[in-house]
Scaffold this motif. Structure first.
Motif, PDB file in Angstrom:
ATOM      1  N   TRP A 251      -3.744  -9.502   8.086  1.00  0.00           N
ATOM      2  CA  TRP A 251      -3.183  -9.484   6.743  1.00  0.00           C
ATOM      3  C   TRP A 251      -1.977  -8.562   6.637  1.00  0.00           C
ATOM      4  O   TRP A 251      -1.892  -7.531   7.260  1.00  0.00           O
ATOM      5  CB  TRP A 251      -4.236  -9.102   5.696  1.00  0.00           C
ATOM      6  CG  TRP A 251      -5.099  -7.916   6.049  1.00  0.00           C
ATOM      7  CD1 TRP A 251      -6.263  -7.956   6.756  1.00  0.00           C
ATOM      8  CD2 TRP A 251      -4.884  -6.541   5.714  1.00  0.00           C
ATOM      9  NE1 TRP A 251      -6.796  -6.695   6.880  1.00  0.00           N
ATOM     10  CE2 TRP A 251      -5.967  -5.801   6.244  1.00  0.00           C
ATOM     11  CE3 TRP A 251      -3.885  -5.861   5.010  1.00  0.00           C
ATOM     12  CZ2 TRP A 251      -6.077  -4.423   6.105  1.00  0.00           C
ATOM     13  CZ3 TRP A 251      -3.998  -4.480   4.869  1.00  0.00           C
ATOM     14  CH2 TRP A 251      -5.079  -3.781   5.412  1.00  0.00           C
ATOM     15  N   ARG A 252      -1.023  -9.008   5.853  1.00  0.00           N
ATOM     16  CA  ARG A 252       0.164  -8.218   5.533  1.00  0.00           C
ATOM     17  C   ARG A 252       0.225  -8.083   4.020  1.00  0.00           C
ATOM     18  O   ARG A 252      -0.199  -8.968   3.287  1.00  0.00           O
ATOM     19  CB  ARG A 252       1.435  -8.893   6.052  1.00  0.00           C
ATOM     20  CG  ARG A 252       1.474  -9.054   7.570  1.00  0.00           C
ATOM     21  CD  ARG A 252       1.600  -7.691   8.258  1.00  0.00           C
ATOM     22  NE  ARG A 252       1.725  -7.837   9.702  1.00  0.00           N
ATOM     23  CZ  ARG A 252       0.697  -7.824  10.535  1.00  0.00           C
ATOM     24  NH1 ARG A 252      -0.525  -7.724  10.057  1.00  0.00           N
ATOM     25  NH2 ARG A 252       0.880  -7.947  11.831  1.00  0.00           N
ATOM     26  N   GLY A 253       0.780  -6.990   3.525  1.00  0.00           N
ATOM     27  CA  GLY A 253       0.812  -6.785   2.097  1.00  0.00           C
ATOM     28  C   GLY A 253      -0.542  -6.292   1.613  1.00  0.00           C
ATOM     29  O   GLY A 253      -1.360  -5.770   2.361  1.00  0.00           O
ATOM     30  N   SER A 254      -0.813  -6.462   0.314  1.00  0.00           N
ATOM     31  CA  SER A 254      -2.046  -5.942  -0.274  1.00  0.00           C
ATOM     32  C   SER A 254      -3.218  -6.881  -0.028  1.00  0.00           C
ATOM     33  O   SER A 254      -3.074  -8.092   0.069  1.00  0.00           O
ATOM     34  CB  SER A 254      -1.857  -5.740  -1.782  1.00  0.00           C
ATOM     35  OG  SER A 254      -0.923  -4.703  -2.030  1.00  0.00           O
ATOM     36  N   ASP A 266      -8.009  -1.921  -3.557  1.00  0.00           N
ATOM     37  CA  ASP A 266      -6.679  -2.466  -3.266  1.00  0.00           C
ATOM     38  C   ASP A 266      -6.226  -1.833  -1.952  1.00  0.00           C
ATOM     39  O   ASP A 266      -6.087  -0.602  -1.859  1.00  0.00           O
ATOM     40  CB  ASP A 266      -5.725  -2.124  -4.412  1.00  0.00           C
ATOM     41  CG  ASP A 266      -4.297  -2.570  -4.115  1.00  0.00           C
ATOM     42  OD1 ASP A 266      -4.125  -3.505  -3.313  1.00  0.00           O
ATOM     43  OD2 ASP A 266      -3.368  -1.965  -4.687  1.00  0.00           O
ATOM     44  N   ALA A 268      -3.827  -1.642   1.755  1.00  0.00           N
ATOM     45  CA  ALA A 268      -2.579  -1.916   2.482  1.00  0.00           C
ATOM     46  C   ALA A 268      -2.549  -1.024   3.714  1.00  0.00           C
ATOM     47  O   ALA A 268      -3.127   0.078   3.716  1.00  0.00           O
ATOM     48  CB  ALA A 268      -1.354  -1.661   1.600  1.00  0.00           C
ATOM     49  N   HIS A 270      -0.230  -0.119   7.686  1.00  0.00           N
ATOM     50  CA  HIS A 270       0.991  -0.300   8.475  1.00  0.00           C
ATOM     51  C   HIS A 270       0.818   0.381   9.829  1.00  0.00           C
ATOM     52  O   HIS A 270       0.183   1.437   9.943  1.00  0.00           O
ATOM     53  CB  HIS A 270       2.201   0.300   7.760  1.00  0.00           C
ATOM     54  CG  HIS A 270       3.512  -0.138   8.349  1.00  0.00           C
ATOM     55  ND1 HIS A 270       4.096  -1.341   8.044  1.00  0.00           N
ATOM     56  CD2 HIS A 270       4.346   0.474   9.236  1.00  0.00           C
ATOM     57  CE1 HIS A 270       5.240  -1.456   8.700  1.00  0.00           C
ATOM     58  NE2 HIS A 270       5.403  -0.365   9.437  1.00  0.00           N
ATOM     59  N   SER A 446       0.603  -0.083  -6.698  1.00  0.00           N
ATOM     60  CA  SER A 446      -0.327  -0.718  -5.754  1.00  0.00           C
ATOM     61  C   SER A 446      -0.400   0.099  -4.473  1.00  0.00           C
ATOM     62  O   SER A 446       0.428   0.994  -4.216  1.00  0.00           O
ATOM     63  CB  SER A 446       0.144  -2.141  -5.420  1.00  0.00           C
ATOM     64  OG  SER A 446       1.373  -2.088  -4.690  1.00  0.00           O
ATOM     65  N   GLN A 448       0.225  -1.140  -1.602  1.00  0.00           N
ATOM     66  CA  GLN A 448       1.385  -1.512  -0.805  1.00  0.00           C
ATOM     67  C   GLN A 448       2.591  -0.645  -1.143  1.00  0.00           C
ATOM     68  O   GLN A 448       3.355  -0.248  -0.264  1.00  0.00           O
ATOM     69  CB  GLN A 448       1.718  -2.995  -1.022  1.00  0.00           C
ATOM     70  CG  GLN A 448       2.845  -3.511  -0.139  1.00  0.00           C
ATOM     71  CD  GLN A 448       2.494  -3.438   1.340  1.00  0.00           C
ATOM     72  OE1 GLN A 448       1.384  -3.771   1.733  1.00  0.00           O
ATOM     73  NE2 GLN A 448       3.441  -2.981   2.149  1.00  0.00           N
ATOM     74  N   ASP A 449       2.766  -0.317  -2.442  1.00  0.00           N
ATOM     75  CA  ASP A 449       3.857   0.584  -2.816  1.00  0.00           C
ATOM     76  C   ASP A 449       3.671   1.953  -2.178  1.00  0.00           C
ATOM     77  O   ASP A 449       4.642   2.593  -1.745  1.00  0.00           O
ATOM     78  CB  ASP A 449       3.906   0.733  -4.342  1.00  0.00           C
ATOM     79  CG  ASP A 449       4.429  -0.518  -5.036  1.00  0.00           C
ATOM     80  OD1 ASP A 449       5.068  -1.335  -4.364  1.00  0.00           O
ATOM     81  OD2 ASP A 449       4.182  -0.660  -6.257  1.00  0.00           O
ATOM     82  N   VAL A 451       2.165   2.568   0.679  1.00  0.00           N
ATOM     83  CA  VAL A 451       2.505   2.434   2.102  1.00  0.00           C
ATOM     84  C   VAL A 451       4.011   2.492   2.292  1.00  0.00           C
ATOM     85  O   VAL A 451       4.523   3.124   3.228  1.00  0.00           O
ATOM     86  CB  VAL A 451       1.916   1.128   2.678  1.00  0.00           C
ATOM     87  CG1 VAL A 451       2.531   0.821   4.042  1.00  0.00           C
ATOM     88  CG2 VAL A 451       0.407   1.235   2.808  1.00  0.00           C
ATOM     89  N   ARG A 452       4.760   1.857   1.398  1.00  0.00           N
ATOM     90  CA  ARG A 452       6.227   1.909   1.495  1.00  0.00           C
ATOM     91  C   ARG A 452       6.725   3.347   1.375  1.00  0.00           C
ATOM     92  O   ARG A 452       7.675   3.752   2.069  1.00  0.00           O
ATOM     93  CB  ARG A 452       6.860   1.041   0.406  1.00  0.00           C
ATOM     94  CG  ARG A 452       6.645  -0.453   0.572  1.00  0.00           C
ATOM     95  CD  ARG A 452       7.561  -1.242  -0.344  1.00  0.00           C
ATOM     96  NE  ARG A 452       7.243  -2.660  -0.327  1.00  0.00           N
ATOM     97  CZ  ARG A 452       6.503  -3.266  -1.242  1.00  0.00           C
ATOM     98  NH1 ARG A 452       6.015  -2.563  -2.282  1.00  0.00           N
ATOM     99  NH2 ARG A 452       6.252  -4.557  -1.166  1.00  0.00           N
TER     100      ARG A 452
END
Length: 476
Positions: A251-254, A266, A268, A270, A446, A448-449, A451-452
């Motif tokens: 899986w990629r993203g959330s 939720d 995420a 990397h 989220s 994912q945010d 992780v960024r």
């Protein structure tokens, strides 16, 4: 030089002594520089890259030494020709035998008179071929008797082209000396024409290039060895990458787990490769919905790099998934992983953290084996969880691993990571920088945010090792 050469022959017009001296000085300075670099290079335990570089240094020194001595010979003029039976002038006195290994012992000359069938050799040519100086020089018909069978056609062809078609000679062949030693000889020559245009004689300069060719072979062999090692490393790297991509979650993203129900995480994650790029290690991250509705979170790192380590990581991750699915709790799971590593033929060490999240009670049960503790972020602040006891996997037999519990709240953010985020494997430095992100995490929408944000902080960092980050945010 042969007496048949006319005054306008290039060899009869030596360059100015001053210009040759300048070239000699430049050559010697360059030789000194190369030799200094060579001496500074390591000589023990060389890897193929270093062996190749050292072989190139040796070859360069061979070439520069020969160039230096050739220039000196050009400046000082040719040596006198030895007196030999059958030579045109019996009054010439043979020079003393040159030092073995010097340029003069590696360069000789010869002339074959086709009209009288006489031959004249310099003393250096006797030295090169290992012949007794009191013996008569060999005629052109006899010369091939010294040459290896495989090289005789080459010598015969060069001589024939010279005598029949007036072509210059420029080629190599191998000779066998009377003591059995094989030497490589480079021959350069040309025909000397009579007044009527016919070939009167042939002269040649013969040079022993055995050491030079050995150096070139050493360069070639180390270059080939290096190329094979590079190809093998590229293949292993490609295999390790493919194995890693096949094992890590696709899986990629959330991602939200469990899929059913309102109490979810939720998620995420990397993977951050090392700065070297070619080093594929044993880091992993994983999130898995279990049969009882709980969620498994794990990260870990098997020490080392390459295919074997990636394969070992795949084995550990498969074991974690299987035991978690069977209901094994984190502390017992770590004990079984330790037994697995202890039983492997190839000794290995690993670190890991394993968590089970129970959505109904918002309870996190976790254990660790020599691994950085999960970080908990709440209301704009962050802290590390208190670690239960647990040593590195594979460090000791029969190790017992404790487990701890933590109650999470809606909006909490849990961050798991391996310890290669910053150079030098400094977990403290990485944790401090991660905790500094707490205010930014608090405003993120989220996982994912978040992780960024971690990538912005660590993505351009020079890392000696790879690393993983897994973020889980409690949504309700």
């Amino acid at each position: 030089m042969p007496s048949h050469l006319s005054a306008d022959h290039p060899a009869a017009q030596p360059p100015g002594r001053g210009s040759v001296d300048a070239l000699i000085s430049q050559t010697r300075r360059l030789k000194g520089d190369v030799d200094a670099v060579r001496r500074d290079a390591p000589s023990d335990g060389l890897d193929p890259q270093e062996r190749w570089q050292r072989a190139l240094y040796d070859l360069a020194l061979h070439q520069l030494s020969d160039l230096d001595e050739h220039l000196a010979q050009l400046r000082d003029g040719p040596p006198p020709v030895a007196s030999v039976p059958g030579a045109q002038s019996a009054a010439r006195i043979a020079p003393p035998a040159p030092r073995r290994g010097s340029l003069l012992s590696r360069v000789g000359s010869a002339e074959w008179n086709l009209l009288t069938d006489e031959a004249s050799w310099s003393g250096e040519l006797y030295e090169i071929l290992g012949r007794d100086r009191t013996a008569p020089p060999l005629t052109l018909d006899e010369l091939p008797s010294l040459v290896l069978d495989d090289d005789r056609p080459r010598l015969t062809g060069m001589v024939t082209d010279c005598l029949v078609d007036a072509k210059r000679i420029d080629g190599e062949f191998r000779v066998v000396r009377p003591d059995g030693e094989v030497r490589t000889v480079h021959m350069m020559g040309e025909p000397v024409l009579a007044a009527d245009g016919s070939t009167a004689s042939m002269w040649a300069v013969l040079r022993d290039v055995s050491e030079l060719r050995r150096s070139e072979r050493a360069v070639g062999e180390t270059r080939d060895s290096l190329q094979r090692q590079r190809q093998r490393a590229q293949s292993e790297h490609r295999l390790a990458v493919e194995l890693q991509e096949a094992v890590l979650p696709p899986w990629r993203g959330s991602l939200r787990l469990p899929h059913q129900g309102t109490e979810t995480l939720d998620l995420a994650a990397h993977y951050l490769p090392s700065s070297a790029g070619a080093l594929i290690g044993g880091d992993w991250y994983d999130a898995l919905e279990l049969a009882d509705g709980e969620t498994l979170l794990s990260v870990g790192d098997l020490t080392g790099h390459g295919v074997a380590v990636a394969s070992g990581m795949a084995t550990l991750l498969g074991a974690v998934r299987g035991m978690a699915m069977a209901g094994t709790q984190p502390g017992q799971l770590m004990s079984l992983l330790n037994q697995l590593l202890d039983a492997t033929v190839q000794p290995a060490l690993g670190s890991a953290v394993c968590c089970r999240y129970r959505p109904e009670s918002h309870t996190l049960v976790w254990a660790q084996a020599g691994h950085p503790a999960p970080l908990l972020f709440r209301s704009g602040t962050g802290r590390g969880l208190n670690s239960p006891d647990g040593v590195l996997l594979g460090a000791t037999s029969g190790a017992v691993y404790a487990q701890a519990e933590e109650t999470l709240e809606p909006g909490d953010l849990l961050l798991l990571h391996t310890d290669g985020l910053v150079s030098g494997r400094s977990s403290t430095a990485a944790v401090d920088r991660l905790l500094d992100l707490a205010p930014r995490f608090d405003g993120a929408r989220s996982a994912q945010d978040c992780v960024r944000m971690v990538m912005e902080e660590f993505g351009e960092t020079e890392r000696e090792d790879d690393a993983c980050v897994l973020i889980a945010r409690v949504t309700s």
